[in-house]
Design an enzyme around this catalytic site. Sequence first.
Site, mmCIF file in Angstrom:
data_model
loop_
_atom_site.group_PDB
_atom_site.id
_atom_site.type_symbol
_atom_site.label_atom_id
_atom_site.label_comp_id
_atom_site.label_asym_id
_atom_site.label_seq_id
_atom_site.Cartn_x
_atom_site.Cartn_y
_atom_site.Cartn_z
ATOM 1 N N CYS A 1 36.750 -100.677 29.933
ATOM 2 C CA CYS A 1 36.934 -100.385 31.350
ATOM 3 C C CYS A 1 35.773 -99.498 31.793
ATOM 4 O O CYS A 1 35.590 -98.400 31.257
ATOM 5 C CB CYS A 1 38.267 -99.660 31.530
ATOM 6 S SG CYS A 1 38.603 -99.128 33.217
ATOM 7 N N CYS B 1 32.606 -104.251 36.419
ATOM 8 C CA CYS B 1 34.032 -104.006 36.166
ATOM 9 C C CYS B 1 34.481 -105.169 35.292
ATOM 10 O O CYS B 1 34.127 -106.330 35.569
ATOM 11 C CB CYS B 1 34.773 -103.981 37.502
ATOM 12 S SG CYS B 1 36.579 -104.074 37.327
HETATM 13 N N1 DGL Z 1 38.447 -103.179 34.403
HETATM 14 C C1 DGL Z 1 38.281 -101.901 35.027
HETATM 15 C C2 DGL Z 1 36.789 -101.535 35.071
HETATM 16 O O1 DGL Z 1 36.042 -102.103 34.319
HETATM 17 C C3 DGL Z 1 38.981 -101.905 36.330
HETATM 18 C C4 DGL Z 1 39.169 -100.557 36.914
HETATM 19 C C5 DGL Z 1 40.370 -100.428 37.803
HETATM 20 O O2 DGL Z 1 41.485 -100.521 37.282
HETATM 21 O O3 DGL Z 1 40.168 -100.180 38.990
HETATM 22 O O4 DGL Z 1 36.357 -100.680 35.804
#
Ligand code: DGL
Length: 293
Positions: A90, A200
């Site tokens: 993440c 993301c």
């Molecule tokens: N997959 C997360 C990232 O890479 C998402 C973040 C979120 O939950 O807003 O930032």
Amino acid sequence: MSADAVSPLNPTLRATADASAPVGIFDSGLGGLSVLRAVRAVLPHERIVYVADSLHAPYGEKDDDFIVDRTTAICEWLVAQGAKALVVACNTATAQSIALVRERLAIPLVGVEPGVKPAAVVSKSRVVGVLATQVTLRSARFQALLDPYAGDCRFMLQPGHGLVRAVERCDTSSPQLMALLESYLAPMLDAGADTLVLGCTHYPFLDRAIREIAGERLQLVDTSVAIARQLDRLLDTNHLKNDAPPDAMPRFCSTADGESQRQLAASLLQLNATVEHVFIPSHRMRLPEPDIV
Ligand code: DGL
């Protein structure tokens, strides 16, 4: 965020030194499945425990303390489950918390960051779009990543409001999603961007939608394979690579009901997964030790 603002990770928790132990992968939700897909391709012998904190997604709309608190609680939980190494899959959690987790937990650890450097290398027009959460884009870590390349490349930073929520509901193609995505991509295309950083881990699941809008005009930069290779190197250095036959199925866990995770694993990863519901309390939610009088 001060180092004292969350309870320290339990210092008695140490990563197992057993090569047959699983790798723990975690994300605020389902985005880390794009990293899991790459890890399975690069390291087919590794066992995996995946945690989606879908009950609390999106992190990109939460405050910094909340993100640090959830990241440390989940990393600690994964170590308690016997993980030998961790991938914080993440960008948002990495931006806010990786330094703290590294400091507090004795375990090989890989974080993810938007692929600014590879984008600056491949862009010919020298205009690069970066789609990431607001939290990632305003973090000091991201600014430091950008600085060395900002001189000869224009980076157009676009918070992807609404995109994580869409992927969390397994929406990768509805008219509403397409309109939202188009509103983010059109200014980049108008400005001559030829490269888009998927900052993301949820966004690689939108690659088809992005292609539909931008055709071949944008090269997409997704760092999931680079992350898997980094994990490979780290396991190798620590003599932790598993050489057993490939593991059939990762252990999938969710702090929510897991239905979206099951659907996304089936439709995008072709994995017929069962998802365990897990309860991982935040450090802040834990009751304080009673005073000794
Ligand atoms: N997959 C997360 C990232 O890479 C998402 C973040 C979120 O939950 O807003 O930032």
